[in-house]
Scaffold this motif. Structure first.
Motif, mmCIF file in Angstrom:
data_model
loop_
_atom_site.group_PDB
_atom_site.id
_atom_site.type_symbol
_atom_site.label_atom_id
_atom_site.label_comp_id
_atom_site.label_asym_id
_atom_site.label_seq_id
_atom_site.Cartn_x
_atom_site.Cartn_y
_atom_site.Cartn_z
ATOM 1 N N MET A 138 -3.960 -1.670 -7.574
ATOM 2 C CA MET A 138 -2.714 -1.960 -7.362
ATOM 3 C C MET A 138 -2.203 -0.819 -6.215
ATOM 4 O O MET A 138 -2.954 -0.110 -6.545
ATOM 5 N N ILE A 139 -2.077 -1.708 -5.162
ATOM 6 C CA ILE A 139 -1.608 -0.223 -4.310
ATOM 7 C C ILE A 139 -0.789 0.733 -4.578
ATOM 8 O O ILE A 139 0.479 -0.250 -4.552
ATOM 9 N N ASP A 140 -1.054 1.412 -4.235
ATOM 10 C CA ASP A 140 0.645 2.952 -3.297
ATOM 11 C C ASP A 140 0.721 2.619 -2.267
ATOM 12 O O ASP A 140 0.061 3.925 -1.713
ATOM 13 N N TYR A 141 1.727 1.904 -2.007
ATOM 14 C CA TYR A 141 2.323 1.627 -0.756
ATOM 15 C C TYR A 141 2.891 2.972 -0.486
ATOM 16 O O TYR A 141 2.993 3.288 0.900
ATOM 17 N N GLU A 142 3.337 3.941 -1.349
ATOM 18 C CA GLU A 142 4.359 5.246 -0.326
ATOM 19 C C GLU A 142 3.052 6.061 0.033
ATOM 20 O O GLU A 142 3.334 6.962 0.640
ATOM 21 N N ALA A 143 1.985 5.586 -0.802
ATOM 22 C CA ALA A 143 0.293 6.482 -0.320
ATOM 23 C C ALA A 143 -0.319 6.655 1.314
ATOM 24 O O ALA A 143 -1.255 6.397 1.818
ATOM 25 N N VAL A 144 -0.112 4.875 1.485
ATOM 26 C CA VAL A 144 -0.643 4.136 2.392
ATOM 27 C C VAL A 144 -0.273 4.434 4.078
ATOM 28 O O VAL A 144 0.610 4.877 3.953
ATOM 29 N N ARG A 145 -1.126 5.151 4.594
ATOM 30 C CA ARG A 145 -0.705 5.591 5.939
ATOM 31 C C ARG A 145 -1.570 4.751 7.271
ATOM 32 O O ARG A 145 -2.409 4.457 7.168
ATOM 33 N N LYS A 146 -1.046 4.493 8.224
ATOM 34 C CA LYS A 146 -2.286 4.131 9.668
ATOM 35 C C LYS A 146 -3.025 4.930 10.401
ATOM 36 O O LYS A 146 -1.942 6.182 10.484
ATOM 37 N N LEU A 147 -3.861 4.495 10.289
ATOM 38 C CA LEU A 147 -5.538 4.946 10.747
ATOM 39 C C LEU A 147 -5.894 4.097 11.550
ATOM 40 O O LEU A 147 -6.187 3.807 11.749
#
Length: 67
Positions: A1-10
């Protein structure tokens, strides 16, 4: 499951080093690399973190040789 709070644009560029969490599965790292190549046309080195800086002697001991 993806932790959407941890997603950052790179902005990943060819030859970048990406550090993923230690719990990341090898298959997921492979998929990430393939997605980057398909979407950005770039290749990146993906390693599990945390990562630390090694001196030349330590790198040589591990079989990594500076060109």
């Amino acid at each position: 499951m993806i932790d959407y709070e941890a997603v950052r644009k790179l902005k990943v560029e060819d030859g970048d080093l990406l550090v993923v969490p230690e719990t990341t599965e090898q298959d997921d790292m492979q998929l990430l690399g393939e997605a980057l190549q398909m979407m950005n046309g770039c290749r990146a080195v993906i390693v599990r973190g945390p990562i630390k800086q090694l001196d030349v002697a330590a790198m040589n001991k591990l079989g990594w040789y500076r060109a």
